[in-house]
Design an enzyme around this catalytic site. Structure first.
Site, short mmCIF file in Angstrom:
data_model
loop_
_atom_site.label_atom_id
_atom_site.label_comp_id
_atom_site.label_asym_id
_atom_site.label_seq_id
_atom_site.Cartn_x
_atom_site.Cartn_y
_atom_site.Cartn_z
N SER A 191 -53.01 -30.94 45.97
CA SER A 191 -53.45 -31.36 44.64
C SER A 191 -53.30 -30.26 43.59
O SER A 191 -53.10 -30.57 42.41
CB SER A 191 -54.91 -31.83 44.70
OG SER A 191 -55.74 -30.81 45.22
N HIS B 56 -60.36 -27.56 41.36
CA HIS B 56 -59.05 -27.70 40.73
C HIS B 56 -59.02 -27.01 39.37
O HIS B 56 -59.92 -27.20 38.57
CB HIS B 56 -58.70 -29.19 40.56
CG HIS B 56 -58.60 -29.90 41.86
ND1 HIS B 56 -59.67 -30.57 42.41
CD2 HIS B 56 -57.57 -30.01 42.73
CE1 HIS B 56 -59.29 -31.09 43.57
NE2 HIS B 56 -58.02 -30.76 43.79
N ASP C 66 -65.16 -30.23 39.15
CA ASP C 66 -65.33 -30.20 40.61
C ASP C 66 -65.38 -28.79 41.17
O ASP C 66 -65.72 -28.58 42.32
CB ASP C 66 -64.23 -31.02 41.30
CG ASP C 66 -62.82 -30.46 41.13
OD1 ASP C 66 -62.65 -29.34 40.61
OD2 ASP C 66 -61.87 -31.18 41.51
#
Length: 181
Positions: free
Chosen positions: A5, A155, A152
Site C-alpha cells: 500500500s 500510511h 491511520d
C-alpha cells in the site's frame, strides 16, 4: 517498484503516491524514467513473490523492492518473509536487473526479539548480494511522525511522501547509474 500500500499510494489522490512523485523528481533531475507501480495494498512478501513474474513481463530495466510491511504488521514468521524476498531478488538477479531493496521495520508492539529478527531479514539479504543497493528503512524520517502520516498512523500523507522522495532519490539515482547502456 514492487510493493504494498505504501507503493500503491493508499489514501492519496492520484499522482501523489511515492511512485508518481519519485518519477517526477527523477525526471526533474534529468533522468527520463517511467516507474511502473507494482504496488498492491495489503500485499505481503508472499504476494510479491507470486506476482514478480507479472512485473517482469514489463521488462523493467531496474527494480525497487519495497515489501515486508504487512508481514511485520501480521507478525508473519521472519524466516518465511526472508525466503519470499530471497525468491524475488533471485528472479531479478537471474535477469541481471539492477535492484534496490528497501527495508522495513516491524512495529514495536511485537517485541524487541521479533523486531531484531525482522530487521535482520533485510540486512542479511543485502549483505548476501554484493552490488545490490540497500535502503534500510523505506519510511525513514516519516514513520511515527503524525504530521507526515494519514490518520491511520501507518500510511504517509502527501508531506510524508515528499520526505520519502527526498531521501530515496539519491539511492534511486545510483540505481539508475547501474543500467546497462
Amino acid at each position: 517498484m514492487l510493493g504494498d500500500s505504501i507503493t500503491a499510494g493508499y489514501g492519496l489522490p492520484p499522482g501523489q503516491g511515492i511512485v508518481a512523485q519519485l518519477q517526477a523528481a527523477l525526471v526533474a533531475a534529468g533522468r527520463p524514467v517511467r516507474i511502473l507501480d507494482a504496488g498492491v495494498s495489503g500485499d505481503t512478501t508472499a504476494g510479491g513473490l507470486a506476482r514478480i513474474d507479472w512485473a517482469l513481463a514489463e521488462n523493467p530495466q531496474a527494480a525497487i523492492v519495497a515489501l515486508g510491511g504487512n508481514d511485520g504488521l501480521r507478525a508473519l514468521p521472519p524466516a518465511a518473509s526472508r525466503a519470499n524476498l530471497a525468491g524475488i531478488l533471485d528472479k531479478l538477479a537471474a535477469r541481471r536487473i539492477p535492484t534496490l531493496l528497501a527495508g522495513m521495520i516491524a512495529p514495536p508492539n511485537l517485541g524487541a526479539d521479533y523486531g531484531r529478527e525482522f530487521a535482520a531479514i533485510f540486512t542479511a539479504l543485502a549483505a548476501q548480494r554484493p552490488g545490490m543497493l540497500f535502503y534500510p528503512f523505506l519510511l525513514e524520517g516519516v514513520a511515527g511522525i503524525a504530521a507526515l502520516n494519514q490518520p491511520d498512523g501507518i500510511h504517509p500523507n502527501q508531506a510524508g511522501v515528499r520526505v520519502m522522495v527526498e531521501r530515496l532519490s539519491p539511492v534511486t539515482q545510483t540505481l539508475l547509474d547501474q543500467l546497462r547502456p
